[in-house]
Design a protein around this motif. Structure first.
Motif, short mmCIF file in Angstrom:
data_model
loop_
_atom_site.label_atom_id
_atom_site.label_comp_id
_atom_site.label_asym_id
_atom_site.label_seq_id
_atom_site.Cartn_x
_atom_site.Cartn_y
_atom_site.Cartn_z
N ILE A 49 30.96 -11.31 -24.39
CA ILE A 49 31.33 -11.99 -23.07
C ILE A 49 30.74 -10.91 -21.98
O ILE A 49 30.85 -9.78 -22.06
CB ILE A 49 32.59 -12.24 -22.76
CG1 ILE A 49 32.76 -13.16 -21.37
CG2 ILE A 49 33.63 -11.06 -22.69
CD1 ILE A 49 34.09 -13.83 -21.39
N SER A 50 30.03 -11.52 -21.20
CA SER A 50 29.29 -10.68 -20.02
C SER A 50 30.58 -10.17 -19.09
O SER A 50 31.28 -10.88 -18.87
CB SER A 50 28.27 -11.54 -19.43
OG SER A 50 28.97 -12.56 -18.73
N TRP A 51 30.02 -9.41 -18.18
CA TRP A 51 30.88 -8.77 -17.27
C TRP A 51 31.55 -9.89 -16.39
O TRP A 51 32.83 -9.63 -15.87
CB TRP A 51 30.38 -7.52 -16.44
CG TRP A 51 29.15 -8.07 -15.60
CD1 TRP A 51 27.90 -8.38 -16.01
CD2 TRP A 51 29.37 -8.40 -14.22
NE1 TRP A 51 27.05 -8.90 -14.89
CE2 TRP A 51 27.95 -9.11 -13.79
CE3 TRP A 51 30.56 -8.47 -13.18
CZ2 TRP A 51 27.90 -9.71 -12.60
CZ3 TRP A 51 29.97 -8.83 -11.82
CH2 TRP A 51 29.06 -9.40 -11.58
N ASP A 52 30.86 -10.88 -16.00
CA ASP A 52 31.35 -11.82 -15.02
C ASP A 52 31.72 -13.22 -15.78
O ASP A 52 32.31 -14.12 -15.25
CB ASP A 52 30.04 -12.15 -14.03
CG ASP A 52 28.95 -12.63 -14.65
OD1 ASP A 52 28.21 -13.22 -14.07
OD2 ASP A 52 28.97 -12.79 -16.30
N GLY A 53 31.83 -13.07 -17.25
CA GLY A 53 32.38 -14.10 -17.77
C GLY A 53 31.53 -15.23 -17.88
O GLY A 53 32.01 -16.47 -18.43
#
Length: 126
Positions: free
Chosen positions: A51-55
């Motif tokens: 999952i990316s840092w910003d979701g």
């Protein structure tokens, strides 16, 4: 020292659900890609999800896409793995992982991750 601590492993029946959690001491947690891998006995470690840092972006391995969901709660510095429609072949030790640096890339290779938890064992009974 960075610590990743998994919880929520255990025994689940085939077709059932289970949620794993991983709490990290990374700061700032909200800027890190986070991932789950798994390793069955005698097998190589396998990418499960990231999952990316910003979701906003997620990626899944071929065997888990559509059944597993990765999510994060930055207020709790925790990433989750919701397992649905569990299969006996999902039986593994599940590891939480984080890269050494913050980035927007969703890494799927084990070599891209520097920090690992101790693992949570999941057993799916048939």
């Amino acid at each position: 020292q960075v610590q990743l601590v998994e919880s929520g492993g255990g025994l689940v029946q085939a077709g059932g659900s289970l949620r794993l959690s991983c709490t990290a001491s990374l700061r700032p947690f909200s800027l890190y890609t986070m991932a789950w891998f798994r390793q069955a006995s005698g097998e190589e470690r396998e990418f499960v999800a990231a999952i990316s840092w910003d979701g906003r972006r997620t990626a899944y391995g071929d065997s888990t896409e559509g059944r597993f969901t990765i999510s994060r709660d930055d207020a709790k510095s925790t990433v989750y793995l919701q397992m649905m429609s569990a299969r006996p072949e999902d039986t593994s030790v599940y590891y939480c992982a984080a890269p050494r640096n913050t980035a927007s890339v969703l890494y799927s290779r084990e070599s891209e991750y520097a920090y690992w938890g101790q693992g949570a064992r999941v057993t799916v009974s048939s």
